[in-house]
Design an enzyme around this catalytic site. Sequence first.
Site, PDB file in Angstrom:
ATOM      1  N   ALA A   8    -116.055  33.081 -63.111  1.00 21.39           N
ATOM      2  CA  ALA A   8    -114.779  33.505 -62.545  1.00 21.39           C
ATOM      3  C   ALA A   8    -113.763  33.625 -63.666  1.00 21.39           C
ATOM      4  CB  ALA A   8    -114.315  32.494 -61.503  1.00 21.39           C
ATOM      5  N   MET A   9    -113.253  34.831 -63.882  1.00 21.84           N
ATOM      6  CA  MET A   9    -112.314  35.109 -64.971  1.00 21.84           C
ATOM      7  C   MET A   9    -110.921  35.335 -64.390  1.00 21.84           C
ATOM      8  SD  MET A   9    -114.061  35.042 -67.835  1.00 21.84           S
ATOM      9  CE  MET A   9    -113.095  35.983 -69.027  1.00 21.84           C
ATOM     10  N   SER A  10    -109.940  34.578 -64.871  1.00 21.97           N
ATOM     11  CA  SER A  10    -108.574  34.710 -64.366  1.00 21.97           C
ATOM     12  C   SER A  10    -107.674  35.505 -65.298  1.00 21.97           C
ATOM     13  CB  SER A  10    -107.964  33.316 -64.170  1.00 21.97           C
ATOM     14  OG  SER A  10    -107.754  32.698 -65.434  1.00 21.97           O
ATOM     15  N   GLY A  11    -108.114  35.685 -66.533  1.00 23.46           N
ATOM     16  CA  GLY A  11    -107.248  36.293 -67.537  1.00 23.46           C
ATOM     17  C   GLY A  11    -106.514  35.262 -68.353  1.00 23.46           C
ATOM     18  N   GLY A  12    -106.692  33.978 -67.993  1.00 20.56           N
ATOM     19  CA  GLY A  12    -106.033  32.888 -68.703  1.00 20.56           C
ATOM     20  C   GLY A  12    -106.922  32.265 -69.757  1.00 20.56           C
ATOM     21  N   ILE A  13    -106.386  31.255 -70.433  1.00 19.97           N
ATOM     22  CA  ILE A  13    -107.092  30.642 -71.551  1.00 19.97           C
ATOM     23  C   ILE A  13    -108.322  29.848 -71.098  1.00 19.97           C
ATOM     24  CG2 ILE A  13    -105.487  28.683 -71.523  1.00 19.97           C
ATOM     25  CD1 ILE A  13    -105.985  28.385 -74.538  1.00 19.97           C
ATOM     26  N   SER A  15    -110.523  30.035 -68.430  1.00 23.52           N
ATOM     27  CA  SER A  15    -111.733  30.770 -68.083  1.00 23.52           C
ATOM     28  C   SER A  15    -112.272  31.545 -69.275  1.00 23.52           C
ATOM     29  CB  SER A  15    -111.477  31.714 -66.902  1.00 23.52           C
ATOM     30  OG  SER A  15    -110.494  32.675 -67.213  1.00 23.52           O
ATOM     31  N   CYS A 104    -108.833  27.252 -50.573  1.00 23.34           N
ATOM     32  CA  CYS A 104    -109.243  28.417 -51.352  1.00 23.34           C
ATOM     33  C   CYS A 104    -110.525  28.129 -52.128  1.00 23.34           C
ATOM     34  CB  CYS A 104    -108.128  28.833 -52.308  1.00 23.34           C
ATOM     35  SG  CYS A 104    -108.503  30.306 -53.290  1.00 23.34           S
ATOM     36  N   GLY A 128    -113.290  27.736 -65.114  1.00 24.29           N
ATOM     37  CA  GLY A 128    -112.572  27.037 -66.173  1.00 24.29           C
ATOM     38  C   GLY A 128    -111.908  25.755 -65.707  1.00 24.29           C
ATOM     39  N   CYS A 201    -100.306  30.613 -55.930  1.00 26.78           N
ATOM     40  CA  CYS A 201    -100.398  31.996 -56.415  1.00 26.78           C
ATOM     41  C   CYS A 201     -99.703  33.008 -55.509  1.00 26.78           C
ATOM     42  CB  CYS A 201    -101.854  32.385 -56.621  1.00 26.78           C
ATOM     43  SG  CYS A 201    -102.856  32.479 -55.113  1.00 26.78           S
TER      44      CYS A 201
END
Length: 359
Positions: A8-13, A15, A104, A128, A201
Amino acid sequence: MKKRVLIAMSGGIDSTVAAMLLLEQGYELVGVTYRTFDNISRGCMEKEKGCCSVDSLFEAKRMSEQLGFEHHILDIREQFRNTVIRNFIDEYLQGRTPNPCVLCNSTIKWGKLLETANEYNCTYIATGHYARIGQENDRYFLRKGIDETKDQTYFLWTLSQENLARTLFPLGGLTKPQVRRIALEQGYEKLSQKGESQEICFIPDNDYRNFLATHVENFSENYGPGPFVDTFGKVLGTHKGFPNYTIGQRKGLGIALGQPMFVVAIDARENKVILGTKEELKGKTFYVQGVNLMKYSHLPEGLTVSAKIRYRNAGGLAAIFPEKEGLRVVFQEAIDSITPGQSAVFYEGNDVVGGGIIA
Protein backbone atom coordinates in the site's frame (compact mmCIF):
# COMPACT_ATOMS: atom_id res chain seq x y z
CA MET A 1 11.16 -17.52 -7.36
CA LYS A 2 10.67 -14.14 -5.70
CA LYS A 3 7.52 -13.84 -3.59
CA ARG A 4 5.19 -11.10 -4.75
CA VAL A 5 4.07 -8.47 -2.25
CA LEU A 6 1.23 -6.00 -2.68
CA ILE A 7 2.34 -2.83 -0.93
CA ALA A 8 0.00 0.00 0.00
CA MET A 9 1.62 3.23 -1.22
CA SER A 10 0.45 6.56 0.21
CA GLY A 11 3.00 8.86 -1.38
CA GLY A 12 4.53 9.49 2.04
CA ILE A 13 7.88 8.59 3.54
CA ASP A 14 6.81 5.50 5.50
CA SER A 15 5.32 3.47 2.67
CA THR A 16 8.11 4.52 0.30
CA VAL A 17 10.87 3.41 2.68
CA ALA A 18 8.94 0.20 3.39
CA ALA A 19 9.04 -0.47 -0.36
CA MET A 20 12.78 0.23 -0.48
CA LEU A 21 13.43 -2.27 2.30
CA LEU A 22 11.32 -5.00 0.71
CA LEU A 23 13.11 -4.56 -2.62
CA GLU A 24 16.45 -4.91 -0.83
CA GLN A 25 15.17 -8.16 0.68
CA GLY A 26 14.44 -9.54 -2.78
CA TYR A 27 10.66 -9.31 -2.93
CA GLU A 28 8.80 -8.54 -6.14
CA LEU A 29 6.47 -5.59 -5.49
CA VAL A 30 3.13 -4.46 -6.82
CA GLY A 31 2.07 -1.03 -5.55
CA VAL A 32 -1.51 0.00 -4.94
CA THR A 33 -3.07 3.26 -3.77
CA TYR A 34 -6.75 3.54 -2.99
CA ARG A 35 -8.71 6.62 -3.92
CA THR A 36 -10.97 6.86 -0.90
CA PHE A 37 -11.95 10.51 -0.69
CA ASP A 38 -11.38 13.73 -2.63
CA ASN A 39 -9.83 15.94 0.00
CA ILE A 40 -7.00 18.44 -0.26
CA SER A 41 -6.84 20.11 3.12
CA ARG A 42 -4.77 23.18 3.82
CA GLY A 43 -2.52 21.12 6.09
CA CYS A 44 -1.69 18.75 3.24
CA MET A 45 -0.87 21.49 0.78
CA GLU A 46 1.13 23.76 3.06
CA LYS A 47 3.03 21.11 5.00
CA GLU A 48 3.49 18.64 2.16
CA LYS A 49 1.94 15.88 4.21
CA GLY A 50 1.08 12.51 2.78
CA CYS A 51 -2.67 11.97 3.08
CA CYS A 52 -5.64 11.01 0.95
CA SER A 53 -5.51 13.95 -1.45
CA VAL A 54 -5.55 13.51 -5.21
CA ASP A 55 -1.96 14.80 -5.32
CA SER A 56 -0.80 12.02 -3.01
CA LEU A 57 -2.17 9.41 -5.44
CA PHE A 58 0.14 10.62 -8.19
CA GLU A 59 3.05 10.99 -5.77
CA ALA A 60 2.60 7.33 -4.82
CA LYS A 61 2.56 6.35 -8.48
CA ARG A 62 5.69 8.39 -9.18
CA MET A 63 7.56 6.83 -6.25
CA SER A 64 6.59 3.33 -7.38
CA GLU A 65 7.81 4.00 -10.92
CA GLN A 66 11.10 5.44 -9.66
CA LEU A 67 11.68 2.34 -7.55
CA GLY A 68 10.88 0.14 -10.52
CA PHE A 69 7.62 -1.67 -9.81
CA GLU A 70 4.10 -1.52 -11.21
CA HIS A 71 1.49 0.62 -9.49
CA HIS A 72 -2.30 0.72 -9.58
CA ILE A 73 -4.79 3.34 -8.41
CA LEU A 74 -8.12 1.84 -7.37
CA ASP A 75 -11.23 3.97 -6.93
CA ILE A 76 -13.12 2.79 -3.83
CA ARG A 77 -14.75 6.08 -2.89
CA GLU A 78 -18.24 4.61 -2.84
CA GLN A 79 -17.31 1.78 -0.49
CA PHE A 80 -15.39 4.17 1.75
CA ARG A 81 -18.35 6.54 1.87
CA ASN A 82 -20.82 3.74 2.66
CA THR A 83 -18.73 2.20 5.44
CA VAL A 84 -16.17 4.46 7.12
CA ILE A 85 -17.85 7.83 6.57
CA ARG A 86 -21.36 6.48 7.19
CA ASN A 87 -20.24 4.91 10.48
CA PHE A 88 -18.42 8.10 11.49
CA ILE A 89 -21.59 10.16 11.06
CA ASP A 90 -23.91 7.58 12.64
CA GLU A 91 -21.74 7.21 15.74
CA TYR A 92 -21.65 10.96 16.42
CA LEU A 93 -25.42 11.17 15.95
CA GLN A 94 -25.77 8.50 18.67
CA GLY A 95 -23.65 10.47 21.13
CA ARG A 96 -20.56 8.33 20.64
CA THR A 97 -17.03 9.25 19.49
CA PRO A 98 -15.82 6.98 16.66
CA ASN A 99 -12.32 6.13 15.54
CA PRO A 100 -12.60 5.89 11.73
CA CYS A 101 -9.00 4.67 11.26
CA VAL A 102 -9.79 1.44 13.12
CA LEU A 103 -12.79 0.66 10.90
CA CYS A 104 -10.88 1.69 7.78
CA ASN A 105 -8.04 -0.72 8.57
CA SER A 106 -10.32 -3.74 8.85
CA THR A 107 -12.84 -3.03 6.08
CA ILE A 108 -10.95 -0.93 3.56
CA LYS A 109 -7.21 -1.33 3.91
CA TRP A 110 -6.89 -5.00 4.80
CA GLY A 111 -10.24 -6.01 3.34
CA LYS A 112 -9.43 -4.59 -0.07
CA LEU A 113 -5.69 -5.30 0.19
CA LEU A 114 -6.23 -9.05 0.52
CA GLU A 115 -8.77 -9.03 -2.29
CA THR A 116 -6.40 -7.07 -4.53
CA ALA A 117 -3.40 -9.21 -3.50
CA ASN A 118 -5.22 -12.31 -4.68
CA GLU A 119 -6.10 -10.59 -7.93
CA TYR A 120 -2.44 -9.79 -8.62
CA ASN A 121 -1.12 -13.17 -7.37
CA CYS A 122 0.65 -11.66 -4.35
CA THR A 123 1.56 -13.89 -1.41
CA TYR A 124 1.85 -11.04 1.07
CA ILE A 125 0.58 -7.52 1.67
CA ALA A 126 2.71 -4.78 3.22
CA THR A 127 2.20 -1.32 4.68
CA GLY A 128 4.29 1.41 6.28
CA HIS A 129 2.75 0.97 9.74
CA TYR A 130 5.02 0.94 12.77
CA ALA A 131 4.10 -2.46 14.17
CA ARG A 132 5.47 -6.00 14.31
CA ILE A 133 3.89 -9.46 14.13
CA GLY A 134 4.49 -12.24 16.63
CA GLN A 135 3.57 -15.90 16.42
CA GLU A 136 3.06 -18.34 19.30
CA ASN A 137 0.91 -21.46 19.76
CA ASP A 138 -0.37 -21.31 16.19
CA ARG A 139 -1.62 -17.74 16.76
CA TYR A 140 -0.54 -14.56 15.03
CA PHE A 141 -0.68 -11.31 16.97
CA LEU A 142 0.51 -7.74 16.81
CA ARG A 143 3.57 -6.63 18.71
CA LYS A 144 4.39 -2.98 19.37
CA GLY A 145 6.82 -1.30 17.02
CA ILE A 146 10.32 -0.59 18.32
CA ASP A 147 9.60 3.16 18.22
CA GLU A 148 7.04 3.56 21.03
CA THR A 149 6.34 7.15 19.97
CA LYS A 150 5.21 5.89 16.55
CA ASP A 151 3.68 2.51 17.48
CA GLN A 152 0.40 2.05 15.58
CA THR A 153 -0.88 -1.25 16.99
CA TYR A 154 -3.75 0.63 18.69
CA PHE A 155 -5.35 1.20 15.28
CA LEU A 156 -4.82 -2.37 14.06
CA TRP A 157 -6.52 -4.53 16.71
CA THR A 158 -9.29 -5.59 14.29
CA LEU A 159 -6.93 -7.55 12.01
CA SER A 160 -7.81 -11.23 11.66
CA GLN A 161 -5.52 -14.24 11.80
CA GLU A 162 -5.59 -14.41 8.00
CA ASN A 163 -4.73 -10.70 7.78
CA LEU A 164 -1.74 -11.11 10.09
CA ALA A 165 -0.49 -14.31 8.44
CA ARG A 166 -0.14 -12.50 5.14
CA THR A 167 1.10 -9.09 6.36
CA LEU A 168 4.62 -7.64 6.38
CA PHE A 169 5.54 -4.56 8.43
CA PRO A 170 9.02 -3.56 7.21
CA LEU A 171 9.21 -0.54 9.54
CA GLY A 172 8.30 -2.34 12.77
CA GLY A 173 11.91 -2.69 13.88
CA LEU A 174 12.91 0.88 13.03
CA THR A 175 12.54 4.30 14.60
CA LYS A 176 11.22 7.28 12.67
CA PRO A 177 14.67 8.97 12.58
CA GLN A 178 16.11 5.77 11.07
CA VAL A 179 13.40 5.77 8.41
CA ARG A 180 14.18 9.40 7.54
CA ARG A 181 17.88 8.55 7.33
CA ILE A 182 17.21 5.66 4.92
CA ALA A 183 15.25 7.98 2.62
CA LEU A 184 18.05 10.54 2.71
CA GLU A 185 20.74 7.92 2.03
CA GLN A 186 18.74 6.69 -0.96
CA GLY A 187 18.81 10.19 -2.44
CA TYR A 188 15.31 11.31 -1.45
CA GLU A 189 16.17 14.44 0.52
CA LYS A 190 12.78 16.13 0.12
CA LEU A 191 10.96 12.95 1.08
CA SER A 192 13.15 12.52 4.17
CA GLN A 193 11.90 15.89 5.46
CA LYS A 194 8.23 15.30 4.66
CA GLY A 195 5.78 15.98 7.49
CA GLU A 196 2.99 13.76 8.68
CA SER A 197 -0.74 14.28 8.81
CA GLN A 198 -2.42 13.86 12.19
CA GLU A 199 -5.80 14.62 10.66
CA ILE A 200 -8.62 12.27 9.74
CA CYS A 201 -8.19 11.99 5.98
CA PHE A 202 -11.76 13.00 5.07
CA ILE A 203 -12.07 15.85 7.60
CA PRO A 204 -10.62 19.03 6.08
CA ASP A 205 -8.53 20.89 8.65
CA ASN A 206 -9.67 18.48 11.39
CA ASP A 207 -13.03 20.23 11.95
CA TYR A 208 -15.43 17.31 12.47
CA ARG A 209 -18.23 19.62 13.64
CA ASN A 210 -18.29 21.45 10.32
CA PHE A 211 -18.13 18.11 8.51
CA LEU A 212 -21.27 16.92 10.32
CA ALA A 213 -23.03 20.22 9.69
CA THR A 214 -22.38 19.99 5.95
CA HIS A 215 -22.96 16.24 5.49
CA VAL A 216 -26.03 15.64 7.68
CA GLU A 217 -29.32 16.81 6.23
CA ASN A 218 -31.06 19.39 8.45
CA PHE A 219 -28.28 18.99 11.02
CA SER A 220 -28.88 22.23 12.92
CA GLU A 221 -32.66 21.64 13.04
CA ASN A 222 -32.51 18.00 14.15
CA TYR A 223 -29.49 18.25 16.43
CA GLY A 224 -29.89 21.70 17.91
CA PRO A 225 -29.58 23.23 21.38
CA GLY A 226 -30.40 21.35 24.55
CA PRO A 227 -29.60 21.46 28.25
CA PHE A 228 -26.25 21.16 29.97
CA VAL A 229 -26.94 19.29 33.22
CA ASP A 230 -24.78 18.21 36.13
CA THR A 231 -24.47 14.61 37.31
CA PHE A 232 -27.55 15.09 39.55
CA GLY A 233 -29.68 16.33 36.64
CA LYS A 234 -29.66 20.03 37.53
CA VAL A 235 -29.82 22.27 34.46
CA LEU A 236 -26.70 24.41 34.14
CA GLY A 237 -27.19 26.10 30.78
CA THR A 238 -27.72 25.45 27.08
CA HIS A 239 -25.47 23.58 24.67
CA LYS A 240 -25.29 23.84 20.87
CA GLY A 241 -26.33 20.26 20.07
CA PHE A 242 -24.88 17.08 21.58
CA PRO A 243 -22.89 15.93 18.48
CA ASN A 244 -20.67 18.98 18.97
CA TYR A 245 -19.22 17.55 22.19
CA THR A 246 -16.98 14.68 23.21
CA ILE A 247 -16.26 12.99 26.54
CA GLY A 248 -13.50 14.78 28.44
CA GLN A 249 -14.01 18.10 26.64
CA ARG A 250 -13.42 21.17 28.80
CA LYS A 251 -12.67 23.97 26.35
CA GLY A 252 -15.27 25.47 24.06
CA LEU A 253 -18.26 24.65 26.26
CA GLY A 254 -19.42 28.27 26.25
CA ILE A 255 -20.49 28.14 29.89
CA ALA A 256 -18.86 29.54 33.04
CA LEU A 257 -19.53 27.67 36.28
CA GLY A 258 -16.84 28.97 38.62
CA GLN A 259 -14.74 25.80 38.41
CA PRO A 260 -13.36 23.60 35.62
CA MET A 261 -16.12 21.33 34.29
CA PHE A 262 -15.85 18.53 31.76
CA VAL A 263 -18.21 16.59 29.52
CA VAL A 264 -18.64 13.33 31.46
CA ALA A 265 -21.52 11.80 29.47
CA ILE A 266 -23.80 12.43 26.49
CA ASP A 267 -27.49 11.51 26.41
CA ALA A 268 -28.36 11.52 22.71
CA ARG A 269 -31.98 10.48 23.23
CA GLU A 270 -32.72 13.42 25.54
CA ASN A 271 -30.26 15.78 23.82
CA LYS A 272 -28.47 16.35 27.12
CA VAL A 273 -24.78 16.96 27.72
CA ILE A 274 -23.76 16.03 31.27
CA LEU A 275 -21.01 18.06 32.89
CA GLY A 276 -18.96 17.08 35.91
CA THR A 277 -15.77 17.69 37.82
CA LYS A 278 -12.42 16.12 37.02
CA GLU A 279 -13.15 13.47 39.63
CA GLU A 280 -16.55 12.70 38.10
CA LEU A 281 -14.86 12.22 34.73
CA LYS A 282 -12.95 9.22 36.08
CA GLY A 283 -14.15 5.65 35.93
CA LYS A 284 -12.89 2.13 36.61
CA THR A 285 -15.28 -0.29 34.90
CA PHE A 286 -16.65 -0.47 31.36
CA TYR A 287 -17.64 -2.98 28.68
CA VAL A 288 -16.24 -3.53 25.21
CA GLN A 289 -18.10 -5.11 22.30
CA GLY A 290 -17.05 -6.45 18.90
CA VAL A 291 -14.04 -8.08 20.54
CA ASN A 292 -11.21 -9.47 18.40
CA LEU A 293 -8.71 -11.72 20.20
CA MET A 294 -5.20 -12.03 18.83
CA LYS A 295 -2.66 -13.64 21.13
CA TYR A 296 -5.07 -16.15 22.67
CA SER A 297 -8.02 -18.00 21.15
CA HIS A 298 -9.60 -17.89 24.63
CA LEU A 299 -8.68 -15.49 27.42
CA PRO A 300 -6.77 -17.02 30.34
CA GLU A 301 -8.79 -16.73 33.56
CA GLY A 302 -7.97 -13.66 35.62
CA LEU A 303 -5.74 -12.14 32.93
CA THR A 304 -4.29 -8.75 33.84
CA VAL A 305 -3.42 -6.49 30.91
CA SER A 306 -2.41 -2.94 30.14
CA ALA A 307 -5.53 -1.38 28.62
CA LYS A 308 -5.31 1.64 26.31
CA ILE A 309 -8.51 3.60 25.72
CA ARG A 310 -7.00 6.26 23.44
CA TYR A 311 -4.07 6.31 21.05
CA ARG A 312 -2.02 8.71 23.18
CA ASN A 313 -3.16 7.06 26.41
CA ALA A 314 -0.31 5.39 28.30
CA GLY A 315 -2.60 2.57 29.36
CA GLY A 316 -3.48 1.30 32.82
CA LEU A 317 -3.44 -2.09 34.51
CA ALA A 318 -6.81 -3.80 34.24
CA ALA A 319 -8.45 -7.19 34.60
CA ILE A 320 -10.68 -8.40 31.75
CA PHE A 321 -13.63 -10.78 32.17
CA PRO A 322 -15.65 -12.40 29.36
CA GLU A 323 -19.40 -11.84 29.87
CA LYS A 324 -22.56 -11.96 27.75
CA GLU A 325 -22.35 -8.24 26.97
CA GLY A 326 -18.76 -8.60 25.76
CA LEU A 327 -15.68 -8.06 27.88
CA ARG A 328 -15.93 -6.36 31.25
CA VAL A 329 -12.84 -4.28 31.92
CA VAL A 330 -11.89 -3.23 35.45
CA PHE A 331 -9.00 -0.83 35.94
CA GLN A 332 -6.94 -1.08 39.11
CA GLU A 333 -7.06 2.71 39.36
CA ALA A 334 -9.71 5.08 38.02
CA ILE A 335 -8.89 6.61 34.64
CA ASP A 336 -10.12 9.74 32.80
CA SER A 337 -12.50 9.90 29.86
CA ILE A 338 -13.68 6.37 29.12
CA THR A 339 -15.41 7.23 25.83
CA PRO A 340 -18.11 5.13 24.12
CA GLY A 341 -17.22 4.49 20.49
CA GLN A 342 -13.47 4.59 21.02
CA SER A 343 -11.28 1.49 20.95
CA ALA A 344 -9.93 -0.28 24.00
CA VAL A 345 -6.81 -2.30 23.19
CA PHE A 346 -5.26 -4.79 25.60
CA TYR A 347 -1.53 -5.47 25.88
CA GLU A 348 0.58 -8.08 27.59
CA GLY A 349 3.97 -6.42 27.57
CA ASN A 350 4.50 -5.48 23.91
CA ASP A 351 2.01 -8.06 22.64
CA VAL A 352 -1.58 -7.26 21.66
CA VAL A 353 -4.02 -9.57 23.41
CA GLY A 354 -6.97 -8.08 21.53
CA GLY A 355 -9.34 -5.15 21.49
CA GLY A 356 -12.91 -3.97 21.19
CA ILE A 357 -15.20 -0.94 21.03
CA ILE A 358 -16.13 0.78 24.29
CA ALA A 359 -19.88 0.39 24.82
